[in-house]
Design a protein around this motif. Structure first.
Motif, PDB file in Angstrom:
ATOM      1  N   THR A  63     -22.262  13.297 -18.201  1.00  0.00           N
ATOM      2  CA  THR A  63     -22.676  12.327 -17.063  1.00  0.00           C
ATOM      3  C   THR A  63     -22.219  12.612 -15.856  1.00  0.00           C
ATOM      4  O   THR A  63     -20.916  12.921 -15.678  1.00  0.00           O
ATOM      5  CB  THR A  63     -22.770  10.831 -17.111  1.00  0.00           C
ATOM      6  N   VAL A  64     -23.032  12.717 -14.843  1.00  0.00           N
ATOM      7  CA  VAL A  64     -22.373  12.654 -13.351  1.00  0.00           C
ATOM      8  C   VAL A  64     -22.778  11.707 -12.656  1.00  0.00           C
ATOM      9  O   VAL A  64     -23.954  11.132 -12.929  1.00  0.00           O
ATOM     10  CB  VAL A  64     -22.817  13.993 -12.864  1.00  0.00           C
ATOM     11  N   THR A 101     -25.806   7.324 -11.660  1.00  0.00           N
ATOM     12  CA  THR A 101     -25.442   8.223 -12.656  1.00  0.00           C
ATOM     13  C   THR A 101     -26.594   9.047 -13.381  1.00  0.00           C
ATOM     14  O   THR A 101     -27.932   8.459 -13.299  1.00  0.00           O
ATOM     15  CB  THR A 101     -24.501   7.699 -13.901  1.00  0.00           C
ATOM     16  N   ILE A 102     -26.473  10.449 -13.657  1.00  0.00           N
ATOM     17  CA  ILE A 102     -27.509  11.207 -14.227  1.00  0.00           C
ATOM     18  C   ILE A 102     -27.022  11.281 -15.631  1.00  0.00           C
ATOM     19  O   ILE A 102     -25.736  11.989 -15.885  1.00  0.00           O
ATOM     20  CB  ILE A 102     -27.723  12.536 -13.563  1.00  0.00           C
ATOM     21  N   VAL A 143     -18.380  12.055 -14.308  1.00  0.00           N
ATOM     22  CA  VAL A 143     -18.268  10.958 -15.091  1.00  0.00           C
ATOM     23  C   VAL A 143     -17.840  10.999 -16.479  1.00  0.00           C
ATOM     24  O   VAL A 143     -16.758  10.378 -16.845  1.00  0.00           O
ATOM     25  CB  VAL A 143     -19.378  10.115 -14.964  1.00  0.00           C
ATOM     26  N   GLY A 144     -18.531  11.619 -17.149  1.00  0.00           N
ATOM     27  CA  GLY A 144     -17.994  12.116 -18.685  1.00  0.00           C
ATOM     28  C   GLY A 144     -18.681  13.237 -19.257  1.00  0.00           C
ATOM     29  O   GLY A 144     -19.673  13.769 -18.614  1.00  0.00           O
ATOM     30  N   PRO A 181     -17.390   5.485 -16.412  1.00  0.00           N
ATOM     31  CA  PRO A 181     -16.543   6.722 -16.670  1.00  0.00           C
ATOM     32  C   PRO A 181     -15.545   6.806 -17.959  1.00  0.00           C
ATOM     33  O   PRO A 181     -15.185   5.732 -18.205  1.00  0.00           O
ATOM     34  CB  PRO A 181     -15.810   6.776 -15.374  1.00  0.00           C
ATOM     35  N   ASP A 182     -15.410   7.833 -18.630  1.00  0.00           N
ATOM     36  CA  ASP A 182     -14.630   7.884 -19.860  1.00  0.00           C
ATOM     37  C   ASP A 182     -13.189   8.483 -19.409  1.00  0.00           C
ATOM     38  O   ASP A 182     -12.523   8.371 -20.422  1.00  0.00           O
ATOM     39  CB  ASP A 182     -15.246   8.601 -21.184  1.00  0.00           C
ATOM     40  N   GLY A 183     -13.091   9.074 -18.294  1.00  0.00           N
ATOM     41  CA  GLY A 183     -11.776   9.604 -17.801  1.00  0.00           C
ATOM     42  C   GLY A 183     -11.489  10.720 -18.479  1.00  0.00           C
ATOM     43  O   GLY A 183     -10.204  11.463 -18.342  1.00  0.00           O
TER      44      GLY A 183
END
Length: 278
Positions: free
Chosen positions: A85-86, A92-93, A118-119, A138-140
């Protein structure tokens, strides 16, 4: 959620469901990779991992962050997609696809074109209670890219350690993660990556928006570690969650050749589709 290293019993109990390397025992999920690790995810609250043999914490970390994390999310009855994801223009996409379809590489190309990371592999989607909008958290975690993609995208300065000692796939630090923060963002669209057969000569990519009747079953296939959700009895809930998502979010298929020849064109098509979808 907590994660700790601790010995796990050899016999965790009579399973409700049993797979080749995993078992479900009530609200506990167990995974065992011979010679590498035992893992338990319990009640949506904690992961316990035990390295086996000569395995190190670095060796078992990918399993904790993938299957272990997915088990926790499914125990919490979250909608979890197998997606990179961005964030782009405040939304987000999600880029869905099987392992090896190029999700992470396309995400990195989109980041080079102005998106933010994002992830990398897991997209947790929750509905905003106030607006009803599907939101992505976000998953960091860092990008994980093969060496040829790092070279193609000129990301050598941000290349970190290999994911595993015997792999040419590396952690790559995202440049904009600190600015993105930890807030959830609305989901603008889902792109399902469909790769052409290797026997087909490389050619330009193509993208199309799917009608709801086609998007629903295809999106169901993109549930991360879907066997867990199924065996936990979450299929009716997933049907409702996917229906709610499709009521608000467009879904596209991106057909592309494996390889990097048309990576830039693929990224451009994704962004153009998001603009047209509004």
């Amino acid at each position: 959620m907590s994660v700790r290293l601790e010995a796990i019993p050899d016999n965790p109990g009579v399973p409700d469901y049993l797979g080749p390397t995993w078992r479900l025992v009530g609200r506990r999920f167990y995974l065992e990779i011979p010679g590498l690790l035992r893992l338990m995810a319990h009640d949506g609250r904690e992961i316990v991992a035990e390295p086996l043999g000569t395995a190190t914490e670095a060796d078992i970390a990918p399993f904790i962050l993938s299957t272990g994390f997915a088990a926790i999310l499914h125990q919490r009855q979250q909608l979890v997609l197998h997606a990179a994801t961005v964030a782009w223009r405040g939304r987000t996409i999600a880029l869905c696809g099987r392992t090896g379809a190029g999700k992470s590489t396309l995400a990195a190309a989109l980041c080079r074109d102005g998106a933010d990371f994002v992830g990398d592999d897991i997209a947790t989607i929750r509905t905003d209670t106030a607006t009803g909008a599907p939101m992505v958290w976000p998953d960091g975690r860092q990008h994980r890219l093969w060496a040829d993609a790092i070279d193609h995208l000129s990301l050598g300065e941000r290349q970190g350690l290999p994911i595993r000692s015997n792999m040419r796939k590396f952690h790559v630090a995202p440049s904009m993660l600190a600015e993105l923060g930890r807030e959830a963002l609305p989901l603008a669209g889902v792109v399902l990556l469909q790769t052409r057969e290797r026997t087909v000569p490389p050619g330009p990519p193509g993208i199309k928006r799917l009608p709801l009747v086609d998007a629903a079953p295809l999106l169901r296939r993109e549930i991360y570690r879907s066997f867990l959700a199924r065996q936990m009895g979450h299929d009716p809930l997933l049907f409702a969650q996917i229906a709610a998502l499709l009521d608000r979010v467009p879904v596209f298929t991106l057909e592309r050749s494996l390889g990097l020849e048309y990576l830039d064109a693929s990224a451009a098509l994704v962004l153009d589709a998001m603009v047209e979808a509004g």
